[in-house]
Write a protein that holds these residues in place. Sequence first.
Motif, PDB file in Angstrom:
ATOM      1  N   CYS A 103     -68.474 -35.841 -38.008  1.00 51.96           N
ATOM      2  CA  CYS A 103     -67.845 -35.165 -36.861  1.00 51.96           C
ATOM      3  C   CYS A 103     -67.886 -33.648 -37.054  1.00 51.96           C
ATOM      4  CB  CYS A 103     -66.408 -35.643 -36.665  1.00 51.96           C
ATOM      5  SG  CYS A 103     -65.325 -35.433 -38.083  1.00 51.96           S
ATOM      6  N   TRP A 130     -63.278 -38.941 -36.383  1.00 49.90           N
ATOM      7  CA  TRP A 130     -62.368 -38.418 -35.376  1.00 49.90           C
ATOM      8  C   TRP A 130     -63.160 -38.244 -34.087  1.00 49.90           C
ATOM      9  CZ3 TRP A 130     -57.335 -38.027 -36.335  1.00 49.90           C
ATOM     10  CH2 TRP A 130     -56.912 -37.952 -37.660  1.00 49.90           C
ATOM     11  N   CYS A 131     -62.513 -38.464 -32.979  1.00 46.85           N
ATOM     12  CA  CYS A 131     -63.188 -38.224 -31.707  1.00 46.85           C
ATOM     13  C   CYS A 131     -62.145 -37.890 -30.642  1.00 46.85           C
ATOM     14  CB  CYS A 131     -64.026 -39.420 -31.283  1.00 46.85           C
ATOM     15  SG  CYS A 131     -63.055 -40.903 -30.989  1.00 46.85           S
ATOM     16  N   MET A 132     -62.613 -37.276 -29.576  1.00 48.24           N
ATOM     17  CA  MET A 132     -61.736 -36.992 -28.435  1.00 48.24           C
ATOM     18  C   MET A 132     -61.966 -38.054 -27.377  1.00 48.24           C
ATOM     19  SD  MET A 132     -61.626 -32.874 -27.983  1.00 48.24           S
ATOM     20  CE  MET A 132     -63.290 -32.729 -27.420  1.00 48.24           C
ATOM     21  N   TYR A 136     -57.982 -36.132 -23.468  1.00 52.34           N
ATOM     22  CA  TYR A 136     -57.976 -34.730 -23.879  1.00 52.34           C
ATOM     23  C   TYR A 136     -57.798 -33.835 -22.651  1.00 52.34           C
ATOM     24  CZ  TYR A 136     -59.706 -30.153 -25.293  1.00 52.34           C
ATOM     25  OH  TYR A 136     -59.833 -28.811 -25.505  1.00 52.34           O
ATOM     26  N   SER A 138     -57.817 -29.873 -21.784  1.00 48.16           N
ATOM     27  CA  SER A 138     -58.124 -28.531 -22.297  1.00 48.16           C
ATOM     28  C   SER A 138     -57.063 -27.498 -21.913  1.00 48.16           C
ATOM     29  CB  SER A 138     -59.498 -28.070 -21.812  1.00 48.16           C
ATOM     30  OG  SER A 138     -59.527 -28.000 -20.409  1.00 48.16           O
ATOM     31  N   HIS A 143     -53.210 -30.032 -27.483  1.00 45.00           N
ATOM     32  CA  HIS A 143     -54.526 -30.685 -27.573  1.00 45.00           C
ATOM     33  C   HIS A 143     -55.551 -29.716 -28.166  1.00 45.00           C
ATOM     34  CE1 HIS A 143     -53.857 -34.106 -24.420  1.00 45.00           C
ATOM     35  NE2 HIS A 143     -52.857 -34.029 -25.307  1.00 45.00           N
ATOM     36  N   ASN A 144     -55.510 -28.455 -27.731  1.00 45.84           N
ATOM     37  CA  ASN A 144     -56.464 -27.470 -28.253  1.00 45.84           C
ATOM     38  C   ASN A 144     -56.230 -27.178 -29.728  1.00 45.84           C
ATOM     39  OD1 ASN A 144     -58.032 -27.031 -25.924  1.00 45.84           O
ATOM     40  ND2 ASN A 144     -56.376 -25.814 -25.047  1.00 45.84           N
ATOM     41  N   LYS A 147     -57.603 -30.144 -31.621  1.00 49.36           N
ATOM     42  CA  LYS A 147     -59.062 -30.169 -31.532  1.00 49.36           C
ATOM     43  C   LYS A 147     -59.706 -29.294 -32.606  1.00 49.36           C
ATOM     44  CE  LYS A 147     -62.889 -28.925 -28.541  1.00 49.36           C
ATOM     45  NZ  LYS A 147     -63.255 -28.198 -27.328  1.00 49.36           N
ATOM     46  N   LYS A 148     -59.047 -28.172 -32.929  1.00 52.22           N
ATOM     47  CA  LYS A 148     -59.607 -27.263 -33.941  1.00 52.22           C
ATOM     48  C   LYS A 148     -59.549 -27.917 -35.286  1.00 52.22           C
ATOM     49  CE  LYS A 148     -58.704 -22.965 -31.609  1.00 52.22           C
ATOM     50  NZ  LYS A 148     -58.206 -21.638 -31.679  1.00 52.22           N
TER      51      LYS A 148
END
Length: 148
Positions: A103, A130-132, A136, A138, A143-144, A147-148
């Motif tokens: 990932c 890991w995946c979105m 999700y 934005s 969530h952001n 995501k990082k």
Amino acid sequence: SKLGLCMSKECETANMKLVDVGCGIGGPMRNICRFTGADVTGITLNAYQVQRGNELCEIEFGNVRNDKDANHQLPCRCVQGDFMHMPLEDNTFDGAYAIEATCHAPDRVGVYSEIYRVLRPGSFFACYEWCMTDAYDSSNPDHNRIKK
């Protein structure tokens, strides 16, 4: 499954060659080697992880060396390399796996193509990443951050 847990070195996994893509210090690699008898090569970019992983392999598997053959390899090892350009021969491995590693690849097609390159025809690749999902958002700061 080909990689099912097997306590006997006589099982079908005992002669398998596997590659752990993004092995870190090799915890899962050593467990898979111990439980299946497979020969496992782990690849990671980090020099410290290679050194520490190989120390742990030596501690756990050093007694399997044949004292008469100094070149006898341990049944698992870490090598330093980029999984986008693995320093491994084509069509070498019976299986590959990645645990929370690919990932982080800059190019998914590139990393999976490279994994495909080192696998023998008919081999398998298992992946835990890991995946979105479609959930999700934005515009959601949490969530952001995640995501990082």
